[in-house]
Scaffold this motif. Structure first.
Motif, PDB file in Angstrom:
ATOM      1  N   LEU A 276     -43.003  46.906  18.950  1.00 17.84           N
ATOM      2  CA  LEU A 276     -41.930  45.907  18.901  1.00 17.84           C
ATOM      3  C   LEU A 276     -41.617  45.431  17.485  1.00 17.84           C
ATOM      4  O   LEU A 276     -40.648  44.706  17.278  1.00 17.84           O
ATOM      5  N   GLY A 277     -42.462  45.800  16.529  1.00 19.35           N
ATOM      6  CA  GLY A 277     -42.177  45.402  15.146  1.00 19.35           C
ATOM      7  C   GLY A 277     -42.382  43.929  14.872  1.00 19.35           C
ATOM      8  O   GLY A 277     -41.624  43.318  14.120  1.00 19.35           O
ATOM      9  N   ILE A 278     -43.408  43.319  15.476  1.00 20.66           N
ATOM     10  CA  ILE A 278     -43.618  41.889  15.247  1.00 20.66           C
ATOM     11  C   ILE A 278     -44.523  41.600  14.051  1.00 20.66           C
ATOM     12  O   ILE A 278     -44.668  40.448  13.661  1.00 20.66           O
ATOM     13  N   ASP A 279     -45.157  42.633  13.476  1.00 16.23           N
ATOM     14  CA  ASP A 279     -46.038  42.389  12.327  1.00 16.23           C
ATOM     15  C   ASP A 279     -45.216  42.292  11.052  1.00 16.23           C
ATOM     16  O   ASP A 279     -44.449  43.196  10.728  1.00 16.23           O
ATOM     17  N   PRO A 280     -45.394  41.196  10.293  1.00 12.46           N
ATOM     18  CA  PRO A 280     -44.673  41.087   9.016  1.00 12.46           C
ATOM     19  C   PRO A 280     -45.130  42.185   8.061  1.00 12.46           C
ATOM     20  O   PRO A 280     -46.238  42.696   8.185  1.00 12.46           O
TER      21      PRO A 280
ATOM     22  N   ARG B  66     -40.143  38.683  28.891  1.00 14.35           N
ATOM     23  CA  ARG B  66     -40.210  39.533  27.696  1.00 14.35           C
ATOM     24  C   ARG B  66     -40.487  40.983  28.065  1.00 14.35           C
ATOM     25  O   ARG B  66     -39.896  41.902  27.498  1.00 14.35           O
ATOM     26  N   GLU B  70     -38.170  43.905  26.968  1.00 14.72           N
ATOM     27  CA  GLU B  70     -38.751  44.943  26.106  1.00 14.72           C
ATOM     28  C   GLU B  70     -38.615  46.327  26.737  1.00 14.72           C
ATOM     29  O   GLU B  70     -38.550  47.331  26.042  1.00 14.72           O
ATOM     30  N   GLN B 122     -41.254  33.794  14.720  1.00 15.03           N
ATOM     31  CA  GLN B 122     -41.692  35.088  15.249  1.00 15.03           C
ATOM     32  C   GLN B 122     -40.557  35.795  15.992  1.00 15.03           C
ATOM     33  O   GLN B 122     -39.637  35.162  16.485  1.00 15.03           O
ATOM     34  N   ALA B 123     -40.658  37.109  16.022  1.00 15.50           N
ATOM     35  CA  ALA B 123     -39.711  37.888  16.813  1.00 15.50           C
ATOM     36  C   ALA B 123     -40.034  37.688  18.288  1.00 15.50           C
ATOM     37  O   ALA B 123     -41.188  37.564  18.671  1.00 15.50           O
ATOM     38  N   PRO B 130     -36.766  37.090  12.673  1.00 16.03           N
ATOM     39  CA  PRO B 130     -37.855  36.161  12.335  1.00 16.03           C
ATOM     40  C   PRO B 130     -37.796  35.726  10.861  1.00 16.03           C
ATOM     41  O   PRO B 130     -37.242  36.431  10.021  1.00 16.03           O
ATOM     42  N   TRP B 132     -39.997  35.649   8.551  1.00 15.49           N
ATOM     43  CA  TRP B 132     -40.580  36.555   7.541  1.00 15.49           C
ATOM     44  C   TRP B 132     -39.587  37.626   7.128  1.00 15.49           C
ATOM     45  O   TRP B 132     -39.577  38.081   5.991  1.00 15.49           O
ATOM     46  N   LYS B 133     -38.708  38.018   8.055  1.00 11.90           N
ATOM     47  CA  LYS B 133     -37.709  39.036   7.698  1.00 11.90           C
ATOM     48  C   LYS B 133     -36.614  38.412   6.826  1.00 11.90           C
ATOM     49  O   LYS B 133     -36.118  39.034   5.886  1.00 11.90           O
ATOM     50  N   HIS B 136     -37.777  38.327   3.310  1.00 12.75           N
ATOM     51  CA  HIS B 136     -37.930  39.575   2.562  1.00 12.75           C
ATOM     52  C   HIS B 136     -36.734  40.494   2.685  1.00 12.75           C
ATOM     53  O   HIS B 136     -36.732  41.571   2.109  1.00 12.75           O
TER      54      HIS B 136
END
Lengths: 543, 137
Positions: A276-280, B66, B70, B122-123, B130, B132-133, B136
């Protein structure tokens, strides 16, 4: 240490506005106490025996002088001039008025603090090693991972109505100073073939069914740390018991499923969650880690300590620990003076500790799970000046990890769940063993007191543990021996029938006398207990 | 078979067991203790999945939602039951796009709750980027 950027600030500001609105609706009678309860709990506001109690988060126990001073300000302005540092590295205020709560949260937000998720069935404040970033024995600083987990878990939409509360600790040293394996998830940063990863221990806890967390995965790559945590939580959220509040913690799920079956389910979920790509990205870890960089210490600082003053020398030997940089030390400030309440500090004392942090410890303080305060980065040459200032404020008790360095819950003096008082028992024990030389002779002896089976005072993990119960309307105290919350983690065993308030103090003295008679050279109390077993102690206690 | 009647003209939801037996239905109700993954083979055919919240404290439905999003479910996902205004933001983030609360909600409160948080850490399943995205790029 970590500084908020505009995103972090916007999150706490939005929370303040939300809670101010909820309190307004409650005070206007638009929502009932029943509807309000889960909302105030998500903001750390409990209704206790006498007043509201507000629990403020100190993420992984780290704060700066400005934040510490705000804690003093809140004690002075909104409470009775003191605060109580807790076993989860937080601070509680016991005499809060509901109508003041939004203003307090706004004051906290002005110094990058909050009370988010300090209660409720959600992921609570992430705890860590109070010596992180300074300890001579650590592999790396665990706090960047704790901060990543803090952000990931804040307002997590899927995990805000878990079966029960959820506590995570992160450490990165072999010596466990955070009771890591007594958490719902304990993460230890480890090294394998020169690469760092995370060992996941899941399903530990105290409470009425204490359990030591089994190892679920020995090495999770750090790029997967959040995904793996999310998988652990999702399995729990779906299958943790909701039929019985006393069986709803993850430890019961893992106990009932078995660690192997839980691991299988987590691995299956992880295989999906990872996609799912949840890790930064690493850049986010690097951004956070840069803020936890070691402050610029004086590398030419002398390693010598002038031990001329005998009282100072005693304090240095007991309360000062090794720093990773020569010429420096870690100062542990005991909040356990003789006759005091474990973990309590007045606003004047809190201000003083803030001053000392700014002047001598690169503006950094820590709260410990043993309810003490740490100045993590101190020059050895400054120790004497620090000690003098602490001593003048009754903060220089040289008893770290000795029998009077007691962990105690608030007990029946404050708590609506308690069955018995904890504070007077702690005070009586400290009084009985008040001779400092006698305490030092007894050596490391971790004594922990809970006023009910919920075990907030960590009695299962005490070398000596005390559990207060209600027996036919009178307070009764059970005695446990042989627990530990450290890397030699173990759960204490009840000695036998309980005691009244004076009887428990006498029983402890019989236990320590027996230890002195049985110990071999260099053996700590808990080592002697493990070697000789319960029987000799039982005989000493009950005859 | 238990049917849960919905708004006029809407096909009633069938239970998960009934759906798995006669899967020509296009609307199904998932109780909080039922496995959302049982529906994954049929998501293309479903127009409505109703997820039960028997008590607001029962948070299993958030994971169910979810999991369904998903797995690619794009139809209506409805939270039904003890759905309170202070849970709606989380529900939306987990993929719910309709709400059938047992007690009526004040629309102004709902609007305030849904617009309170400009960004998220968070996503989740709502497509929000999110923080963090955002940091960056």
């Amino acid at each position: 240490m970590y500084k908020y950027d505009e995103y972090d600030q916007q999150m706490v500001d939005a929370r303040v506005a939300e809670f101010a609105d909820q309190v307004k609706r409650r005070l206007a009678g638009e929502i009932t106490e029943d509807q309000f309860k889960p909302l105030r709990l998500m903001n750390g506001l409990y209704l206790q025996l006498h007043a509201y109690m507000l629990r403020v988060a100190v993420p992984y126990g780290t704060l700066d002088g400005r934040q510490m001073r705000m804690l003093a300000h809140i004690a002075r302005k909104y409470d009775r001039d003191y605060g109580h540092f807790t076993t989860r590295q937080n601070i509680q205020y016991n005499w809060i008025k509901l109508e003041d709560a939004p203003a307090i949260l706004a004051d906290l937000a002005s110094v990058e603090m909050h009370a988010i998720q300090t209660s409720g069935n959600c992921i609570r404040n992430i705890s860590s090693d109070q010596w992180a970033g300074a300890a001579a024995d650590e592999l790396t600083d665990p706090r960047p991972w704790a901060e990543l987990l803090r952000q990931w878990s804040s307002f997590h939409p899927e995990f805000s109505y878990l079966p029960r509360k959820f506590k995570i600790a992160v450490i990165a040293a072999e010596e466990d100073r955070a009771a890591m394996r007594l958490h719902d998830i304990g993460i230890q940063i480890v090294e394998k073939d020169g690469v760092h990863g995370a060992a996941f221990y899941v399903g530990g806890g105290m409470g009425r069914t204490p359990m030591i967390a089994p190892l679920i995965k020995d090495f999770v790559p750090l790029d997967d740390l959040l995904s793996y945590t999310e998988a652990c939580l999702r399995v729990y959220n779906r299958y943790g018991r909701r039929d019985n509040i006393y069986k709803a913690r993850i430890k019961i799920l893992i106990h009932e499923l078995g660690a192997d079956e839980y691991r299988r389910q987590v691995e299956e979920e992880f295989a999906h969650v990872k996609s799912l790509g949840i890790d930064p990205p690493k850049a986010e870890y690097d951004r956070i880690a840069a803020q936890f960089a070691m402050p610029s210490l004086d590398l030419s600082a002398s390693d010598e300590i002038d031990r001329t003053d005998p009282d100072f020398a005693v304090w240095v030997d007991q309360n000062v620990a090794a720093h990773k940089v020569p010429g420096h030390a870690i100062v542990n400030i005991s909040l356990k003076p003789l006759g005091g309440i474990p973990g309590d500090a007045s606003s004047a004392q809190i201000d003083l500790m803030a001053d000392l942090a700014e002047k001598f410890s690169h503006d950094e303080l820590r709260v410990t799970h043993a309810q003490n305060i740490v100045l993590p980065h101190v020059r050895k040459a400054d120790l004497f000046a620090i000690w003098q200032a602490l001593d003048a404020a009754d903060l220089a008790t040289p008893n770290l990890d000795l029998i009077s360095d007691i962990i105690a819950c608030p007990g029946l003096d404050y708590c609506s769940l308690a069955n018995a008082r904890s504070i007077p028992v702690a005070q009586k024990i400290a009084q009985r063993f008040s001779d400092p030389a006698r305490q030092r002779d007894l050596g490391e002896l971790k004594l922990k007191i809970s006023g009910c089976i919920n075990a907030c005072g960590h009695h299962h993990a005490g070398h000596i543990g005390i559990l207060g119960v209600d027996r036919k309307g009178t307070e009764n105290y059970q005695l446990l021996l042989g627990g530990s919350g450290a890397e030699d983690v173990s759960l204490g065993t009840i000695t036998g029938p309980g005691f009244d308030e004076d009887g428990i103090v006498d029983a402890i003295e019989r236990v320590t006398d027996k230890y002195l008679a049985e110990r071999t050279d260099g053996e700590r109390f808990v080592d002697t207990y493990r070697r000789v077993g319960m029987a000799p102690f039982k005989e000493a206690i009950y005859g | 078979m238990v049917e849960h009647l919905q708004a006029d003209g809407e096909e009633p939801c069938v239970t998960l067991d009934a759906f798995l037996e006669q899967s020509n239905a296009t609307a199904v109700r998932l109780e909080s203790d039922e496995d959302a993954r049982a529906l994954i083979p049929y998501l293309d055919r479903l127009k409505l999945i109703e997820v039960a919240f028997p008590k607001f404290r029962d948070g299993r439905g958030y994971s169910s939602a979810r999991i369904l999003r998903e797995a690619g479910y794009t139809g209506e996902l409805r939270a039904q039951g003890d759905v309170l205004v202070d849970q709606i933001g989380y529900m939306k983030r987990c993929g719910f796009d309709s709400f059938a609360p047992e007690k009526d909600l004040n629309p102004a409160d709902v609007e305030a709750a849904l617009s309170r948080w400009p960004e998220h850490y968070q996503a989740a399943a709502d497509g929000a980027v999110p923080i963090w995205k955002l940091r960056h790029g």
